[in-house]
Write a protein that holds these residues in place. Sequence first.
Motif, mmCIF file in Angstrom:
data_model
loop_
_atom_site.group_PDB
_atom_site.id
_atom_site.type_symbol
_atom_site.label_atom_id
_atom_site.label_comp_id
_atom_site.label_asym_id
_atom_site.label_seq_id
_atom_site.Cartn_x
_atom_site.Cartn_y
_atom_site.Cartn_z
ATOM 1 N N ASP A 219 76.584 28.127 20.259
ATOM 2 C CA ASP A 219 77.430 29.036 21.039
ATOM 3 C C ASP A 219 76.790 30.390 21.310
ATOM 4 O O ASP A 219 77.471 31.319 21.733
ATOM 5 N N GLN B 65 75.909 32.628 19.311
ATOM 6 C CA GLN B 65 76.294 33.721 18.409
ATOM 7 C C GLN B 65 75.087 34.189 17.603
ATOM 8 O O GLN B 65 75.097 35.266 17.030
ATOM 9 N N ASP C 15 72.993 28.438 16.230
ATOM 10 C CA ASP C 15 74.277 27.882 16.666
ATOM 11 C C ASP C 15 74.244 27.649 18.172
ATOM 12 O O ASP C 15 73.620 28.410 18.902
ATOM 13 N N ARG D 200 76.169 40.399 15.826
ATOM 14 C CA ARG D 200 76.579 39.050 16.204
ATOM 15 C C ARG D 200 77.598 39.100 17.327
ATOM 16 O O ARG D 200 78.673 39.671 17.156
ATOM 17 N N ARG E 146 81.354 34.153 20.599
ATOM 18 C CA ARG E 146 80.996 32.864 21.160
ATOM 19 C C ARG E 146 81.012 32.955 22.695
ATOM 20 O O ARG E 146 81.959 33.509 23.255
HETATM 21 MG MG MG Z 1 80.143 30.211 16.449
#
Ligand code: MG
Length: 334
Positions: A113, A115, A111, A214, A217
């Motif tokens: 962002d 993450q 991703d 995780r 963002r």
């Molecule tokens: Mg995300």
Amino acid sequence: MAPQNIKTAGPAEAAEQGVPTLSVVVPMFNEEEVLPILFERLEQILESLGESYEIVCVNDGSTDRTAELLRAAHCRNNRIKVLNFSRNFGKEVALTAGLDMTSGKAVVPIDADLQDPPELIEAFLQKWREGFDVVYGVRRHRDTDTAMKRWSALKFYKVINRLSGVPIPANTGDFRLMDRRVVKAVGELREQNRFMKGLFAWVGFRHAEIPYDRPERVAGKTKFNYWRLWNFALDGITGFSTVPLRIAGYIGMLTALAAVIYGVFLILRTLIHGVDVPGYASLMVAVLLIGGLQLVVLGIIGEYLGRLYEEARKRPLYVVESSLGIALEEEVSR
Ligand code: MG
Ligand code: UDP
């Protein structure tokens, strides 16, 4: 070893640079805020691995400065390759296109962002060298999600794993390493309804898991609201199971059976006690209940019919507007 597959719509420089070991695919939609942070961290980590790499960025019809920033990134580092879609096609399709354009021996979707921590790629590569074809990150916990999202994710995986023929691992995203042959197998699945996690699971191969936390963002906003997630869940279920259609059949059978039993009861009662007029309430209940059930069943059939229609049109999955560092079959030049 098979000869290098030159036909793959791979990078233009493939001939001179050779096939990279690692391809990282980043779908992005309006990610101008995270791009500088993303490249800084990703490039640093990839350089430190000491492997040849490419970063395939799929700009999924962003309306902000994403395309501009990607162009600058490509000029700075030609291992950053860019595919610009003509409009927003959704993350699953962007990911598909990215996978189509890679040429690396191992491919990691990530991703934009951050993450999906890129630090994990090193551990992925290690497992891959041990002989696993798929290595995926599993979230240790979902602390960064809202309670509602956690609950819905839990339920979703419960339902889909009950209904679907292939088990879809819970708490995993698209963040994983795939061997070239897995990417090739996934690339051959050209259905319109693309629930990537399901497609990845469907192709199989030997897999290993790596747990990770995780993070939030790094910047910008999520592109998935609850409505989009709900539709995503419906795609997942209808794409991987026809059990709802069977359930529709059972609902029909059960109501029919209940109607027969009630009918027999009414006939017997009339025979024994004679005709009685009151009965409006029971009549209304029966009419409304059966009417409602019919609509539910029709709705379920409609869901599948709609998807069948989408598949039947056989449209291409995406339309590319332009690309940087990627040789397309028909280069658009003006
Ligand atoms: Mg995300
Ligand atoms: N994304 C995309 N197309 C879309 C929506 C999202 O390419 O239509 C990308 C987005 O830029 C990001 C990734 O998919 O790189 C995951 O999106 P996001 O972080 O918004 O989802 P979340 O992590 O909140 O589930």
